[in-house]
Write an enzyme that holds these catalytic residues in place. Structure first.
Site, PDB file in Angstrom:
ATOM      1  N   LYS A 176       1.027  -1.108  -0.220  1.00  0.00           N
ATOM      2  CA  LYS A 176      -0.193   0.031  -0.347  1.00  0.00           C
ATOM      3  C   LYS A 176       0.712   1.474   0.153  1.00  0.00           C
ATOM      4  O   LYS A 176       1.226   1.201   1.014  1.00  0.00           O
ATOM      5  CB  LYS A 176      -1.172  -0.123   1.047  1.00  0.00           C
ATOM      6  CG  LYS A 176      -2.066   1.028   0.948  1.00  0.00           C
ATOM      7  CD  LYS A 176      -2.132   1.421   2.227  1.00  0.00           C
ATOM      8  CE  LYS A 176      -1.841   2.851   3.121  1.00  0.00           C
ATOM      9  NZ  LYS A 176      -1.903   4.110   2.469  1.00  0.00           N
ATOM     10  N   GLU A 251      10.644   1.785  10.300  1.00  0.00           N
ATOM     11  CA  GLU A 251      12.043   2.443   9.557  1.00  0.00           C
ATOM     12  C   GLU A 251      10.954   4.571   9.528  1.00  0.00           C
ATOM     13  O   GLU A 251      10.564   4.676   8.876  1.00  0.00           O
ATOM     14  CB  GLU A 251      12.508   2.459   8.361  1.00  0.00           C
ATOM     15  CG  GLU A 251      13.407   3.125   7.708  1.00  0.00           C
ATOM     16  CD  GLU A 251      14.483   2.880   8.499  1.00  0.00           C
ATOM     17  OE1 GLU A 251      15.134   3.442   8.900  1.00  0.00           O
ATOM     18  OE2 GLU A 251      15.397   1.877   8.969  1.00  0.00           O
ATOM     19  N   CYS A 285      14.353  10.941   5.554  1.00  0.00           N
ATOM     20  CA  CYS A 285      14.220  10.414   6.642  1.00  0.00           C
ATOM     21  C   CYS A 285      16.042  11.008   7.146  1.00  0.00           C
ATOM     22  O   CYS A 285      15.465  11.433   8.504  1.00  0.00           O
ATOM     23  CB  CYS A 285      14.176   9.249   7.138  1.00  0.00           C
ATOM     24  SG  CYS A 285      13.198   8.014   6.166  1.00  0.00           S
ATOM     25  N   GLU A 386      11.975  16.348  14.284  1.00  0.00           N
ATOM     26  CA  GLU A 386      12.022  15.710  13.426  1.00  0.00           C
ATOM     27  C   GLU A 386      11.083  16.575  12.928  1.00  0.00           C
ATOM     28  O   GLU A 386       9.611  16.786  12.932  1.00  0.00           O
ATOM     29  CB  GLU A 386      11.252  14.718  12.346  1.00  0.00           C
ATOM     30  CG  GLU A 386      12.222  14.338  11.229  1.00  0.00           C
ATOM     31  CD  GLU A 386      11.523  12.555  10.799  1.00  0.00           C
ATOM     32  OE1 GLU A 386      11.041  12.710  10.837  1.00  0.00           O
ATOM     33  OE2 GLU A 386      12.258  12.767  10.525  1.00  0.00           O
TER      34      GLU A 386
HETATM   35  C1  UN1 Z   1      14.627   8.736   3.413  1.00  0.00           C
HETATM   36  O1  UN1 Z   1      14.691   9.382   3.555  1.00  0.00           O
HETATM   37  O2  UN1 Z   1      13.665   7.665   3.695  1.00  0.00           O
HETATM   38  O3  UN1 Z   1      20.689   7.563   2.238  1.00  0.00           O
HETATM   39  C2  UN1 Z   1      16.050   7.230   2.126  1.00  0.00           C
HETATM   40  C3  UN1 Z   1      19.588   8.309   1.213  1.00  0.00           C
HETATM   41  C4  UN1 Z   1      18.705   7.463   0.550  1.00  0.00           C
HETATM   42  C5  UN1 Z   1      17.696   7.088   1.573  1.00  0.00           C
HETATM   43  C6  UN1 Z   1      16.471   8.050   1.970  1.00  0.00           C
HETATM   44  N1  UN1 Z   1      19.756   6.985  -0.041  1.00  0.00           N
HETATM   45  O4  UN1 Z   1      19.285   9.255   2.043  1.00  0.00           O
END
Ligand code: UN1
Length: 495
Positions: A176, A251, A285, A386
């Site tokens: 999804k 994650e 992230c 965040e």
């Molecule tokens: C994310 O931000 O969820 O290392 C992944 C990085 C990318 C992946 C980010 N290869 O910034």
């Protein structure tokens, strides 16, 4: 122009939702542009998708892993063929600049090739037995039906991090995607179909978190939920899974920091910080949202940083000259704006940015000025929570140890970085920074797929994606003992 309508993919067939409702996917660089209409999937659709995945499981599990790998290799080849078209559509639905969406597709391609090769490894262990004429080994087995719940910031790369390792290990999947970016995953499904993946091995349902996501989590035939997204939603996923003793891998957030020491190459550090903080409009992230600067170079570094940030050009990500695209949607802009107000109220000094950007053709979209706060205290909310937008806090430190302490004083632990020319400092940082990823003389973003990806503390729940580490999530160990002595041998029992 009437927007195209896209269907779910269930058991190898393209199907409209049983409820007959759809939702719009809009371009964040121009909210008037509807990229497509997608199915608002119901409990019934979810049940059908999970049943399809469960029915396909025995056949896929039985398919030799090297053969599964051949199919995944073909998937990667098809992604290569469609890379540009996929990137263009990704920029239209998500906003990030075309170079970055090409990178997003590339990351999925990399993962495809990597997982395909893993089909000829999928290693276990052989170890000696304590008894004679007895053989001991461990083998990997699939977990079962996987529910993949994926975010909008890496619309193809993150789904690929879940699907490829899950598939090579013999699992079947229901995915999804985030409602802001269902088109990229739709294209992924088309590619899987084109590459000859058997029906039902991967199923795709679009829809809202509550209407589609929750029934998927709660379905008793889902064995494992692999989720990437916000900490709040991740916590709900954990609660739902715990009730049924399901496996789950999470994650979630980050509050990633770069430490700039007094011996650093300042221009290099500025480039790394700008790329980490404002690339993907800060919506990674792994984005750098704190820069911890040694007090000796604080003034000089800050002025270089602000100067470089001023040069960034905002606009439609399809325009080659654009450095920074829009935020994903209006709600996110409200949130980022709210944090800028919090920063000012907390007494931080707004050095640049701090609000929506509407000039130069940007009024139609959800743009936000790259923002830097100076004089930030480590405990301020803008330095702890965040934000997921282009907002950077500059914090001063007295020493390496002090800088590391500030970085580690966080609920999250995804990515960190240090700029220094001193190898001793670099290794100390590697040892003491409490994050799942650490960079030396490079930004906090840009992880490669052959290494584990994930973080400590509130960033996750101990799992890692990518690399061979992903196999730990998507397989169960079976330990096998073969006794060829022809007599009953008893382990641990004295004769
Ligand atoms: C994310 O931000 O969820 O290392 C992944 C990085 C990318 C992946 C980010 N290869 O910034």
């Amino acid at each position: 122009m009437v927007a195209k309508s896209y269907k779910n993919f269930i058991g190898g067939e393209w199907k409209a939702s049983s409820g007959g409702e759809t939702f719009e996917n809009v371009n964040p660089a121009n909210l008037k542009e509807v990229v497509g209409r997608f199915q608002q999937s119901t409990l019934k659709d979810v049940n059908e998708a999970v049943s399809a995945a469960a029915s396909a499981l025995p056949g896929w599990k039985k398919t030799p892993a090297p053969k599964r790998g051949e199919i995944l290799f073909r998937v990667a080849e098809h992604l290569v063929k469609h890379k540009e078209a996929l990137a263009q559509d990704m920029t239209r639905e998500m906003g990030k600049v075309i170079k970055e969406t090409r990178g997003d597709v590339q990351e999925a391609i990399d993962m495809g090739y990597f997982a395909a090769g893993e089909g000829r490894r999928l290693g276990g262990e052989t170890v000696p037995s304590e008894l004679t004429d007895k053989f001991c080994m461990s083998v990997r087995m699939p977990v079962g039906v996987i529910a993949a719940i994926t975010p909008w910031n890496f619309p193809l790369a993150i789904p690929s991090w879940k699907l490829f390792p899950a598939l090579i290990a013999g699992n079947t999947v229901v995915i999804k995607p985030a409602s802001d970016t269902p088109l990229s995953v739709y294209h992924f499904m088309k590619v899987l179909e084109e590459a000859g993946l058997p029906p039902g091995v991967v199923n795709y349902v679009t829809g809202s978190g509550t209407g589609t996501g929750t029934p998927l989590l709660d379905h008793p035939k889902v064995d494992l939920v692999s989720f990437t997204g916000s900490t709040d939603t991740g916590s709900l996923v954990a609660q739902h899974c715990a009730r049924q003793m399901k496996q789950y891998s999470l994650e979630m957030g980050g509050k990633n920091a770069i430490l700039v020491m007094d011996d650093a190459d300042l221009n290099l550090a500025v480039e790394g910080v700008v790329w980490g903080a404002f690339g993907t409009t800060g919506q990674r992230c792994t984005a750098c949202s704190r820069v911890i600067v040694h007090k000796k170079i604080l003034k000089k570094f800050t002025s270089l940083l602000v100067k470089r940030t001023k040069e960034l050009k905002l606009g439609d990500g399809l325009d080659k000259k654009t450095d920074v695209g829009p935020l994903i949607n209006g709600e996110q802009r409200e949130k980022v704006n709210g944090y800028c107000k919090i920063g000012v109220d907390e007494g931080a000094q707004l050095l640049i940015g701090g609000g929506a950007h509407r000039a130069g053709g940007c009024s139609k979209g959800v743009f936000f000025k790259p923002t830097i706060f100076g004089d930030v205290a480590p405990k301020m909310r803008i330095a702890q929570e965040e934000i997921f937008g282009p907002v950077l806090s500059v914090i001063s430190c007295r020493s390496l140890d002090h800088g590391i302490k500030i970085i580690n004083d966080s609920a999250f632990g995804l990515s960190s970085s240090i700029y220094t020319q001193d190898v001793n400092r670099a290794f100390r940082a590697i040892e003491f920074l409490d994050t799942g990823i650490t960079y030396i003389n490079s930004s906090t973003i840009g992880a490669e797929i052959q290494l584990p990806f994930g973080g400590t503390k509130g960033t996750g729940n101990g799992h890692r994606e990518a690399g061979t580490a992903a196999l730990e999530t998507f397989t169960e160990w079976k330990s096998v003992y073969v006794d060829y002595s022809g007599k009953l041998q008893k382990a641990q029992i004295d004769d």
